[in-house]
Design a protein around this motif. Structure first.
Motif, PDB file in Angstrom:
ATOM      1  N   ALA A  20       8.182  -3.252 -13.260  1.00 21.13           N
ATOM      2  CA  ALA A  20       8.494  -4.459 -14.038  1.00 21.13           C
ATOM      3  C   ALA A  20       7.397  -5.517 -13.913  1.00 21.13           C
ATOM      4  O   ALA A  20       7.472  -6.570 -14.537  1.00 21.13           O
ATOM      5  CB  ALA A  20       9.822  -5.045 -13.580  1.00 21.13           C
ATOM      6  N   GLY A  21       6.361  -5.247 -13.088  1.00 17.82           N
ATOM      7  CA  GLY A  21       5.266  -6.186 -12.921  1.00 17.82           C
ATOM      8  C   GLY A  21       5.458  -7.185 -11.799  1.00 17.82           C
ATOM      9  O   GLY A  21       4.737  -8.173 -11.722  1.00 17.82           O
ATOM     10  N   ASP A  22       6.418  -6.922 -10.921  1.00 16.00           N
ATOM     11  CA  ASP A  22       6.623  -7.810  -9.771  1.00 16.00           C
ATOM     12  C   ASP A  22       5.599  -7.455  -8.698  1.00 16.00           C
ATOM     13  O   ASP A  22       5.641  -6.353  -8.140  1.00 16.00           O
ATOM     14  CB  ASP A  22       8.036  -7.660  -9.210  1.00 16.00           C
ATOM     15  N   LEU A  23       4.684  -8.381  -8.421  1.00 17.49           N
ATOM     16  CA  LEU A  23       3.636  -8.173  -7.422  1.00 17.49           C
ATOM     17  C   LEU A  23       3.986  -8.954  -6.172  1.00 17.49           C
ATOM     18  O   LEU A  23       4.312 -10.142  -6.238  1.00 17.49           O
ATOM     19  CB  LEU A  23       2.285  -8.647  -7.958  1.00 17.49           C
ATOM     20  N   GLU A  24       3.908  -8.276  -5.039  1.00 16.40           N
ATOM     21  CA  GLU A  24       4.114  -8.937  -3.755  1.00 16.40           C
ATOM     22  C   GLU A  24       2.923  -8.600  -2.869  1.00 16.40           C
ATOM     23  O   GLU A  24       2.599  -7.426  -2.676  1.00 16.40           O
ATOM     24  CB  GLU A  24       5.402  -8.468  -3.084  1.00 16.40           C
ATOM     25  N   ILE A  25       2.268  -9.638  -2.367  1.00 23.45           N
ATOM     26  CA  ILE A  25       1.180  -9.468  -1.408  1.00 23.45           C
ATOM     27  C   ILE A  25       1.710 -10.044  -0.100  1.00 23.45           C
ATOM     28  O   ILE A  25       1.992 -11.235  -0.008  1.00 23.45           O
ATOM     29  CB  ILE A  25      -0.095 -10.185  -1.879  1.00 23.45           C
ATOM     30  N   ARG A  26       1.867  -9.174   0.882  1.00 22.94           N
ATOM     31  CA  ARG A  26       2.570  -9.553   2.107  1.00 22.94           C
ATOM     32  C   ARG A  26       1.656 -10.177   3.156  1.00 22.94           C
ATOM     33  O   ARG A  26       0.442  -9.955   3.155  1.00 22.94           O
ATOM     34  CB  ARG A  26       3.261  -8.321   2.678  1.00 22.94           C
ATOM     35  N   PHE A  27       2.299 -10.901   4.046  1.00 21.63           N
ATOM     36  CA  PHE A  27       1.619 -11.523   5.180  1.00 21.63           C
ATOM     37  C   PHE A  27       0.778 -10.474   5.898  1.00 21.63           C
ATOM     38  O   PHE A  27       1.223  -9.352   6.111  1.00 21.63           O
ATOM     39  CB  PHE A  27       2.668 -12.113   6.146  1.00 21.63           C
TER      40      PHE A  27
END
Length: 117
Positions: A20-27
């Motif tokens: 769906a295009g949800d981008l998460e760049i984590r700690f």
């Protein structure tokens, strides 16, 4: 939420991107700010972070670079402008990645992971 939609969900240790295009760049994601002969500024940080993460997924072979590189580069320019960069400067940065950053999407340029003893 970004305009890049992979065929399947991608989930790595520090980056996830859904269909769906949800981008998460984590700690803990290792990123050194904007590349090249430039001065880091508040208007360049978010765009370069997202751009670097997307390019990393391409280098890893998890995101189709032939399909998504141009979209990633346009997204980069859009974020620079949204975050306050002058449009003429954002256009120059965009040209730099559109023309000169193809190699950064190639698997052979995957960064070597070093582990301390």
């Amino acid at each position: 939420q970004i305009s890049i939609r992979p065929a399947v969900d991608i989930d790595t240790w520090h980056i996830s991107l859904s269909t769906a295009g949800d981008l998460e760049i984590r700690f803990g994601y290792a990123w050194d700010g904007p590349s090249g002969p430039t001065v880091d500024s508040p208007s360049s940080m978010r765009g370069s972070l997202v751009h670097d993460a997307i390019y990393q997924l391409m280098r890893m072979g998890l995101l189709d670079r032939a399909r998504w590189k141009a979209t990633a580069d346009v997204l980069f320019r859009k974020m620079l402008i949204e975050d306050g960069m002058w449009e003429w400067r954002a256009r120059w940065w965009y040209r730099g990645v559109a023309v000169g950053a193809e190699g950064a999407t190639l698997a052979e340029n995957q960064k070597k992971v070093l582990v301390a003893p």
